[in-house]
Design an enzyme around this catalytic site. Structure first.
Site, PDB file in Angstrom:
ATOM      1  N   CYS A  28     -60.772  67.516   6.710  1.00 54.57           N
ATOM      2  CA  CYS A  28     -60.807  68.857   7.297  1.00 54.57           C
ATOM      3  C   CYS A  28     -60.711  69.879   6.150  1.00 54.57           C
ATOM      4  CB  CYS A  28     -59.638  68.999   8.267  1.00 54.57           C
ATOM      5  SG  CYS A  28     -58.055  69.215   7.427  1.00 54.57           S
ATOM      6  N   HIS A  44     -53.348  59.773   0.490  1.00 49.55           N
ATOM      7  CA  HIS A  44     -51.875  59.788   0.400  1.00 49.55           C
ATOM      8  C   HIS A  44     -51.439  59.794  -1.075  1.00 49.55           C
ATOM      9  CE1 HIS A  44     -50.956  59.640   4.556  1.00 49.55           C
ATOM     10  NE2 HIS A  44     -51.343  58.395   4.779  1.00 49.55           N
ATOM     11  N   CYS A  49     -57.261  69.643   4.195  1.00 50.03           N
ATOM     12  CA  CYS A  49     -57.093  68.474   3.327  1.00 50.03           C
ATOM     13  C   CYS A  49     -58.106  68.514   2.178  1.00 50.03           C
ATOM     14  CB  CYS A  49     -57.192  67.188   4.135  1.00 50.03           C
ATOM     15  SG  CYS A  49     -55.856  67.052   5.353  1.00 50.03           S
ATOM     16  N   HIS A  64     -49.962  63.116   6.573  1.00 53.74           N
ATOM     17  CA  HIS A  64     -50.842  63.030   7.746  1.00 53.74           C
ATOM     18  C   HIS A  64     -51.182  64.409   8.276  1.00 53.74           C
ATOM     19  CE1 HIS A  64     -49.808  58.596   8.599  1.00 53.74           C
ATOM     20  NE2 HIS A  64     -50.925  58.722   7.896  1.00 53.74           N
ATOM     21  N   CYS A  65     -52.435  64.558   8.660  1.00 51.22           N
ATOM     22  CA  CYS A  65     -52.962  65.844   9.126  1.00 51.22           C
ATOM     23  C   CYS A  65     -52.785  65.938  10.641  1.00 51.22           C
ATOM     24  CB  CYS A  65     -54.435  65.908   8.743  1.00 51.22           C
ATOM     25  SG  CYS A  65     -55.263  67.397   9.239  1.00 51.22           S
ATOM     26  N   CYS A  83     -59.539  64.642  11.440  1.00 50.18           N
ATOM     27  CA  CYS A  83     -59.623  64.536   9.984  1.00 50.18           C
ATOM     28  C   CYS A  83     -59.366  63.095   9.548  1.00 50.18           C
ATOM     29  CB  CYS A  83     -58.542  65.464   9.418  1.00 50.18           C
ATOM     30  SG  CYS A  83     -58.284  65.381   7.652  1.00 50.18           S
ATOM     31  N   GLU A  92     -55.899  56.116   2.340  1.00 55.68           N
ATOM     32  CA  GLU A  92     -54.734  55.735   1.536  1.00 55.68           C
ATOM     33  C   GLU A  92     -54.775  56.394   0.159  1.00 55.68           C
ATOM     34  OE1 GLU A  92     -52.358  54.459   3.029  1.00 55.68           O
ATOM     35  OE2 GLU A  92     -53.392  53.744   4.821  1.00 55.68           O
TER      36      GLU A  92
HETATM   37 ZN   LIG Z   1     -51.651  57.323   6.552  1.00 57.98          ZN
HETATM   38 ZN   LIG Z   2     -56.886  67.259   7.478  1.00 58.78          ZN
END
Ligand SMILES: [Zn+2]
Ligand SMILES: [Zn+2]
Length: 315
Positions: free
Chosen positions: A259, A228, A262, A234-235, A240, A225
């Protein structure tokens, strides 16, 4: 009769084609490379840290029926798309702290608040995470309740007014159960990123039965969170921490690490040394007996160690 059967068969075939064309297909190596973006201008150390083909990073497994990506059509977010989304830069406008806000009591078996704080501090190194004093449940007079559940949107409205001026984000945690609307049973948590706050409940994490699993779940939720809050969507490219999840079971199958794509996104704002960050998370996980998770971070901190960047010098 024959005509009806023929019509039915073609209708089923059309429906099947639509369903299949909607089904999520796991991105291949080229798509993953494109998602991480061009690394040529980066230092050798960062090129290594964000290498999409490093076997320590796994491609996304095919979603099982009922999993997030089997039910939600998500476009994903490449590193370039992340930059174009104009995300909140940590530290900009003096907003340099992550705040952890406990709501209500935490029983003996629940994860310790200092432990959660230490984890966020390591995960989002070098940003400082501050722990705020607990807000007692009886202070939430404007929050609707139902069978000992708190109404999540009311709670977010309340928290929105409490976000400190120097907060990059305020993450509230509670052991109370939450519900999002009258016709819903419960919700694990909700966030209002424009207002820089979110609230998450550990009520359904099985704290009475398995404290280690409950801790792992709490850490995943907090890190996901907060991710975010850094503007990360979202990946869909790798296995991830930032993968969406539909259930505790799906979330339990996911890793605790980011990952390379990210990781590059949080590095854009935080500018840490990758091996230092991995070491800090590793120290935390080892101290808290999460040895399986610690293993990955140990090997990753070795891979990204500066001594591995260049051939050793002659003595
Ligand atoms: Zn989420
Ligand atoms: Zn990712």
């Amino acid at each position: 009769m024959k005509k009806t059967i023929l019509l039915l068969t073609s209708l089923i075939a059309i429906a099947l084609t639509i369903v299949l064309s909607m089904a999520f297909s796991v991105p291949g190596p080229e798509s993953r490379e494109n998602a991480v973006g061009n690394l040529k201008k980066l230092s050798p150390g960062l090129q290594k840290a964000f290498n999409p083909n490093d076997p320590q990073f796994q491609p996304l497994p095919k979603p099982k029926p009922g999993d997030w990506l089997a039910q939600h059509k998500e476009p994903g977010q490449t590193f370039r798309q992340f930059l174009f989304s104009n995300p909140n830069k940590p530290g900009a406008h003096g907003r340099k702290f992550i705040y952890l806000q406990p709501i209500g009591n935490f029983p003996q078996k629940a994860p310790k608040l200092q432990t959660l704080q230490q984890f966020l501090q390591a995960y989002y190194h070098p940003m400082t995470t501050k722990l705020l004093p607990t807000i007692p449940l009886n202070k939430l007079t404007n929050v609707r309740t139902r069978h000992q559940q708190l109404h999540c949107p009311d709670l977010l409205k309340f928290l929105g007014q409490k976000v400190p001026k120097d907060a990059h984000v305020l993450m509230a945690v509670t052991m109370a159960d939450l519900y999002p609307a009258d016709d819903w049973n419960f919700v694990f948590g909700m966030a209002q990123l424009k207002k820089r706050c979110g609230v998450f409940s550990f009520h359904r994490y099985g704290i009475e039965n398995d404290q280690k699993q409950a801790l792992r779940r709490s850490l995943r939720t907090l890190a996901h969170e907060t991710g975010h809050a850094f503007g990360i969507k979202h990946c869909i490219h790798f296995h991830c921490l930032m993968n969406g999840s539909n259930s505790l079971d799906e979330s339990d199958r996911g890793p605790l690490h980011l990952c390379p794509m990210c990781l590059r996104k949080i590095h854009w704002g935080l500018k840490f040394k990758p091996h230092e960050r991995y070491q800090k998370i590793n120290t935390f996980l080892t101290k808290n007996d999460l040895t399986t998770e610690a293993k990955w971070f140990t090997s990753r901190s070795e891979t990204t160690a500066p001594s591995n960047e260049f051939p050793p010098r002659d003595k």
